[in-house]
Design a protein around this motif. Structure first.
Motif, mmCIF file in Angstrom:
data_model
loop_
_atom_site.group_PDB
_atom_site.id
_atom_site.type_symbol
_atom_site.label_atom_id
_atom_site.label_comp_id
_atom_site.label_asym_id
_atom_site.label_seq_id
_atom_site.Cartn_x
_atom_site.Cartn_y
_atom_site.Cartn_z
ATOM 1 N N PHE A 175 5.953 -10.137 -6.604
ATOM 2 C CA PHE A 175 6.705 -8.907 -6.337
ATOM 3 C C PHE A 175 7.168 -8.188 -7.608
ATOM 4 N N VAL A 176 6.673 -8.593 -8.766
ATOM 5 C CA VAL A 176 7.125 -7.955 -10.010
ATOM 6 C C VAL A 176 6.754 -6.468 -10.026
ATOM 7 N N LEU A 177 5.497 -6.147 -9.744
ATOM 8 C CA LEU A 177 5.073 -4.737 -9.752
ATOM 9 C C LEU A 177 5.723 -3.927 -8.619
ATOM 10 N N PRO A 178 5.772 -4.433 -7.372
ATOM 11 C CA PRO A 178 6.476 -3.666 -6.331
ATOM 12 C C PRO A 178 7.927 -3.361 -6.680
ATOM 13 N N ILE A 179 8.641 -4.337 -7.286
ATOM 14 C CA ILE A 179 10.038 -4.088 -7.663
ATOM 15 C C ILE A 179 10.107 -3.045 -8.778
ATOM 16 N N ALA A 180 9.202 -3.167 -9.775
ATOM 17 C CA ALA A 180 9.177 -2.204 -10.894
ATOM 18 C C ALA A 180 8.852 -0.795 -10.394
ATOM 19 N N LEU A 235 1.175 5.471 -14.662
ATOM 20 C CA LEU A 235 1.411 4.031 -14.863
ATOM 21 C C LEU A 235 0.399 3.181 -14.103
ATOM 22 N N LEU A 236 -0.231 3.764 -13.069
ATOM 23 C CA LEU A 236 -1.214 3.007 -12.294
ATOM 24 C C LEU A 236 -2.528 2.846 -13.058
ATOM 25 N N SER A 279 0.835 -1.217 0.000
ATOM 26 C CA SER A 279 0.000 0.000 0.000
ATOM 27 C C SER A 279 0.865 1.261 0.000
ATOM 28 N N ASP A 280 2.004 1.223 0.698
ATOM 29 C CA ASP A 280 2.913 2.373 0.743
ATOM 30 C C ASP A 280 3.485 2.661 -0.652
ATOM 31 N N ILE A 281 3.867 1.604 -1.370
ATOM 32 C CA ILE A 281 4.406 1.776 -2.731
ATOM 33 C C ILE A 281 3.352 2.371 -3.649
ATOM 34 N N LEU A 282 2.115 1.855 -3.568
ATOM 35 C CA LEU A 282 1.028 2.363 -4.420
ATOM 36 C C LEU A 282 0.709 3.818 -4.091
ATOM 37 N N LEU A 283 0.705 4.172 -2.804
ATOM 38 C CA LEU A 283 0.421 5.551 -2.385
ATOM 39 C C LEU A 283 1.489 6.500 -2.911
#
Length: 320
Positions: free
Chosen positions: A164-169, A106-107, A92-96
């Protein structure tokens, strides 16, 4: 062979690029690539072309592939946890932070249903028709129990390796990484944070994955070329006392040639496309075999001439 060469090139390019990243030596890229290519060819010959009569099933090769798959998964999950919960405070922190950054577009970047369907279809076809996939799923599969396990284990593996592909990207972009080098975020993020051992684990995971892929792919291709092209052409020489040694040496030569062509692809078209795009080129190539293979199982009125015509038409369009 032509369709798979870019895919082998992709693996060699990945090894070359990550070796340069982790060593910091920009100068000797081509020499490193040539050395790695030679080593891969030698390993492939050791695995599958030491003797003329090789068993159809090679438990050592299967074990090697299974082992590298575990290392690869462990490496990617380790980086995923490090980025998501070490550098940030969870998904959630990465998305925020993405929403509040310059990359917020990109979202919401929607992929059309046509493209989504096409990519899903290509991946399905690759699972069936890539030579290495076919070799592992069919040739090396000698027990029905293997299928019942693969039915749940293979999707689970794909699920875990993609978590974890999107969090790493996204994390790589938020940390100032160049989106053009996003293919290498999984290695460059730990390097930039001073995590040397984690970086080494990632390099070993990627290296072992690429090595196993090249070895199995070159073995499968060399067997196909031998069975379909070389053996029919040489059958009239089978009475010759040197026939066995000629055959085994030709197979070794084909393995070396296939791997070397992959190296040529890596240094010529490797910089023109992202790694994923090179892979998709090969996925499209092997998907040409889907209509005659799958429809031919059920449609009894289909003919050999029709199948060959379809393959030629598909290949011409792909090549263009």
């Amino acid at each position: 062979v032509i369709g798979i060469i870019p895919y082998i090139g992709l693996q060699i390019k990945a090894i070359m690029s990550t070796f340069i990243l982790i060593s910091g030596d920009q100068a000797g890229g081509l020499e490193i690539g040539l050395f790695i290519t030679l080593m891969l060819a030698i390993f492939a010959i050791i695995f599958g072309a030491r003797k003329l009569v090789t068993p159809e099933r090679q438990s050592g090769l299967v074990f090697a592939v299974a082992f590298e798959s575990i290392i690869k998964l462990a490496a990617l999950l380790s980086v995923g946890f490090f980025v998501t919960f070490g550098l940030f405070e969870g998904f959630s922190d990465i998305l925020l932070r993405m929403e509040q950054s310059e990359f917020n577009h990109l979202l919401s970047l929607g992929v059309g249903y046509t493209e989504w369907f096409a990519l899903t279809y290509l991946c399905m076809m690759a699972i069936i028709f890539l030579p290495r996939q076919f070799h592992m799923a069919v040739v090396e599969n000698y027990d029905l129990k293997h299928l019942t396990k693969a039915i749940w284990l293979f999707p689970l593996y794909l699920f875990l390796i993609n978590i974890f592909v999107l969090p790493i990207a996204y994390g790589g972009l938020l940390l100032g990484g160049d989106y053009k080098a996003a293919d290498y975020f999984v290695l460059t993020i730990p390097l930039s944070q001073g995590e040397k051992y984690l970086s080494l684990l990632v390099f070993i995971g990627g290296f072992s994955a690429a090595t196993a892929m090249v070895i199995v792919e070159s073995l499968a291709l060399s067997t196909m070329v031998m069975n379909s092209i070389v053996m029919p052409a040489l059958l009239k020489f089978q009475e010759s006392p040197k026939f066995p040694s000629i055959i085994i040496n030709i197979k070794r030569l084909i393995i070396v040639l296939v791997v070397f062509l992959g190296y040529v692809a890596a240094i010529t078209i490797g910089d023109l496309y992202a790694l994923v795009d090179i892979g998709l080129k090969s996925f499209v190539a092997v998907s040409i075999f889907a209509p005659p293979f799958l429809i031919g199982l059920y449609w009894k009125r289909g003919t050999k001439a029709g199948a060959i015509a379809g393959l030629i038409a598909g290949f011409v369009i792909w090549f263009y």
